[in-house]
Design a protein around this motif. Sequence first.
Motif, PDB file in Angstrom:
ATOM      1  N   ARG A 122      97.983   6.173  -4.467  1.00  0.00           N
ATOM      2  CA  ARG A 122      96.617   5.942  -4.930  1.00  0.00           C
ATOM      3  C   ARG A 122      95.690   6.957  -4.262  1.00  0.00           C
ATOM      4  NH1 ARG A 122      95.129   0.225  -3.506  1.00  0.00           N
ATOM      5  NH2 ARG A 122      95.349   1.080  -1.399  1.00  0.00           N
ATOM      6  N   ALA A 123      94.708   7.433  -5.017  1.00  0.00           N
ATOM      7  CA  ALA A 123      93.736   8.369  -4.467  1.00  0.00           C
ATOM      8  C   ALA A 123      93.015   7.737  -3.284  1.00  0.00           C
ATOM      9  CB  ALA A 123      92.736   8.785  -5.545  1.00  0.00           C
ATOM     10  N   ILE A 124      93.020   8.406  -2.148  1.00  0.00           N
ATOM     11  CA  ILE A 124      92.409   7.873  -0.929  1.00  0.00           C
ATOM     12  C   ILE A 124      90.901   7.777  -1.099  1.00  0.00           C
ATOM     13  CG2 ILE A 124      91.913   8.404   1.496  1.00  0.00           C
ATOM     14  CD1 ILE A 124      94.746   9.526   1.706  1.00  0.00           C
ATOM     15  N   GLY A 125      90.360   6.655  -0.617  1.00  0.00           N
ATOM     16  CA  GLY A 125      88.921   6.461  -0.666  1.00  0.00           C
ATOM     17  C   GLY A 125      88.441   5.677  -1.853  1.00  0.00           C
ATOM     18  N   ASP A 126      89.349   5.333  -2.771  1.00  0.00           N
ATOM     19  CA  ASP A 126      88.967   4.568  -3.943  1.00  0.00           C
ATOM     20  C   ASP A 126      89.113   3.077  -3.672  1.00  0.00           C
ATOM     21  OD1 ASP A 126      88.487   6.887  -5.317  1.00  0.00           O
ATOM     22  OD2 ASP A 126      90.522   6.995  -6.130  1.00  0.00           O
ATOM     23  N   GLU A 127      88.306   2.299  -4.347  1.00  0.00           N
ATOM     24  CA  GLU A 127      88.330   0.852  -4.150  1.00  0.00           C
ATOM     25  C   GLU A 127      89.342   0.160  -5.054  1.00  0.00           C
ATOM     26  OE1 GLU A 127      86.758  -0.643  -1.766  1.00  0.00           O
ATOM     27  OE2 GLU A 127      85.930   1.272  -1.139  1.00  0.00           O
ATOM     28  N   GLN A 128      89.793   0.884  -6.115  1.00  0.00           N
ATOM     29  CA  GLN A 128      90.732   0.264  -7.055  1.00  0.00           C
ATOM     30  C   GLN A 128      92.003  -0.139  -6.338  1.00  0.00           C
ATOM     31  OE1 GLN A 128      91.381   2.054 -10.899  1.00  0.00           O
ATOM     32  NE2 GLN A 128      93.590   1.933 -10.601  1.00  0.00           N
ATOM     33  N   THR A 129      92.517  -1.287  -6.644  1.00  0.00           N
ATOM     34  CA  THR A 129      93.816  -1.707  -6.103  1.00  0.00           C
ATOM     35  C   THR A 129      94.856  -1.630  -7.179  1.00  0.00           C
ATOM     36  OG1 THR A 129      93.321  -4.027  -6.634  1.00  0.00           O
ATOM     37  CG2 THR A 129      92.752  -3.242  -4.414  1.00  0.00           C
ATOM     38  N   ALA A 131     106.419   1.437 -19.979  1.00  0.00           N
ATOM     39  CA  ALA A 131     106.279   0.479 -18.880  1.00  0.00           C
ATOM     40  C   ALA A 131     104.840   0.077 -18.605  1.00  0.00           C
ATOM     41  CB  ALA A 131     106.892   1.050 -17.605  1.00  0.00           C
ATOM     42  N   ILE A 132     103.870   0.865 -19.098  1.00  0.00           N
ATOM     43  CA  ILE A 132     102.470   0.596 -18.760  1.00  0.00           C
ATOM     44  C   ILE A 132     101.629   0.517 -20.025  1.00  0.00           C
ATOM     45  CG2 ILE A 132     102.780   1.864 -16.589  1.00  0.00           C
ATOM     46  CD1 ILE A 132     100.954   4.042 -17.817  1.00  0.00           C
ATOM     47  N   TRP A 133     100.404   0.017 -19.865  1.00  0.00           N
ATOM     48  CA  TRP A 133      99.417   0.045 -20.937  1.00  0.00           C
ATOM     49  C   TRP A 133      98.817   1.449 -20.970  1.00  0.00           C
ATOM     50  CZ3 TRP A 133      98.988  -4.037 -24.153  1.00  0.00           C
ATOM     51  CH2 TRP A 133      99.479  -5.281 -23.713  1.00  0.00           C
ATOM     52  N   THR A 134      99.008   2.144 -22.099  1.00  0.00           N
ATOM     53  CA  THR A 134      98.621   3.556 -22.172  1.00  0.00           C
ATOM     54  C   THR A 134      97.506   3.762 -23.187  1.00  0.00           C
ATOM     55  OG1 THR A 134     100.938   4.113 -21.705  1.00  0.00           O
ATOM     56  CG2 THR A 134      99.498   5.899 -22.417  1.00  0.00           C
ATOM     57  N   ALA A 135      96.412   4.404 -22.734  1.00  0.00           N
ATOM     58  CA  ALA A 135      95.293   4.710 -23.633  1.00  0.00           C
ATOM     59  C   ALA A 135      95.493   6.044 -24.327  1.00  0.00           C
ATOM     60  CB  ALA A 135      93.990   4.723 -22.837  1.00  0.00           C
ATOM     61  N   ALA A 136      96.107   7.006 -23.630  1.00  0.00           N
ATOM     62  CA  ALA A 136      96.342   8.343 -24.178  1.00  0.00           C
ATOM     63  C   ALA A 136      97.308   9.071 -23.257  1.00  0.00           C
ATOM     64  CB  ALA A 136      95.039   9.129 -24.302  1.00  0.00           C
ATOM     65  N   TYR A 137      97.852  10.155 -23.762  1.00  0.00           N
ATOM     66  CA  TYR A 137      98.782  10.979 -22.995  1.00  0.00           C
ATOM     67  C   TYR A 137      98.279  12.411 -23.009  1.00  0.00           C
ATOM     68  CZ  TYR A 137     103.111  13.549 -21.886  1.00  0.00           C
ATOM     69  OH  TYR A 137     104.043  14.395 -21.340  1.00  0.00           O
ATOM     70  N   VAL A 138      98.157  13.012 -21.809  1.00  0.00           N
ATOM     71  CA  VAL A 138      97.676  14.387 -21.668  1.00  0.00           C
ATOM     72  C   VAL A 138      98.742  15.193 -20.920  1.00  0.00           C
ATOM     73  CG1 VAL A 138      95.840  15.895 -20.824  1.00  0.00           C
ATOM     74  CG2 VAL A 138      95.284  13.578 -21.593  1.00  0.00           C
ATOM     75  N   GLY A 146      99.154  -2.085 -13.289  1.00  0.00           N
ATOM     76  CA  GLY A 146      98.218  -3.132 -13.690  1.00  0.00           C
ATOM     77  C   GLY A 146      97.950  -3.184 -15.181  1.00  0.00           C
ATOM     78  N   PRO A 147      97.129  -4.147 -15.602  1.00  0.00           N
ATOM     79  CA  PRO A 147      96.926  -4.407 -17.027  1.00  0.00           C
ATOM     80  C   PRO A 147      95.930  -3.491 -17.724  1.00  0.00           C
ATOM     81  CG  PRO A 147      95.702  -6.002 -15.730  1.00  0.00           C
ATOM     82  CD  PRO A 147      96.479  -5.170 -14.749  1.00  0.00           C
TER      83      PRO A 147
END
Length: 328
Positions: free
Chosen positions: A320-327, A103-110, A80-81
């Motif tokens: 995706r982490a189970i139980g999260d609302e994010q799609t 390939a993705i929008w990246t805020a930081a790399y850990v 996603g964006p």
Amino acid sequence: MATAVRDLIDVSRDSLRAQFRRDVLTGLSQKRKAIPARWFYDHRGSELFEEITRLPEYYPTRTETGILMAHATRIGRMVGPRHHVVVEFGAGSATKTPLLLDAIWTAAYVPIDISGEFLRESCAGLAARYPELPIHPVEADFSQPATLPGEVEQHPRLGFFPGSTIGNMEPMAAVDLLRSMRRTLGAGSLLLIGFDRIKAESELVSAYDDAQGVTAAFNLNLAARINGELGGTLPLDALAHRAVWNDDRARIEMHIAATRAIEFEVCGRRFTMAQGETIHTENSHKYDPRSADTLLLAGGWEPLQGFGDADDRFMVILARAIGDEQTA
């Protein structure tokens, strides 16, 4: 331009040394001697593993790289964006990481890795390629929950666990690891993970017992590390590499075998090995799509999409982490 690499976060160097000592002494004291595979990765071990990934017999790295190249755009759309923090578990040389970062929008790399020196080197290379990307290296055992840098808390996280490293663990330990990753990454997180698939025994064995002997050197380097760091007296000339397929457990096993009866010390404690006795150093479990999905679900992750190659040699799964609302 100033480097984007932050100071190495050494969260557990002393505890890592103590854990190495404890794992080795405990493992050598067992009736069936065994040492966890994570202790392969001192600096020399990490270098040898990178050589392994370039061997003609070792298909996983090039196959997974091809999958990531072929499906990077689709993976990016599914993530996603929003800008994500990419957390790579067992980053090593991070050779596949640019395929994801591009390939993705990246805020930081850990990147999290047990070998601090090798981690610094790989981060320096990424910093040259991505001078504006904040990089927060963490030296730690990724099998334990990690506290991420405070600067990344406001962003959703995408875990990256390539290489089928999950296969190095017994299924129950693999479930524990996935749950630990879930705790590290937190709510709203995603995980992109690689699984090696079950295939012909001959192909599997040759991948872990190459003609050039690089995998043998990698395996036996563990004994050299024990000698160097724990005052060991293992006779290296009496040790040999063994790789075998265990069909009942769908895994390749690596062992260090004694070619003659030996006595040695580690940390002042005396051990013996009969001729032919082994130290079990690594498992590499192989999966089919159903067993991989089952493992992920048990570890708290819902599989969203699997990506594979034309020959069904390897698979990469976005979950995706189970139980999260994010799609996604």
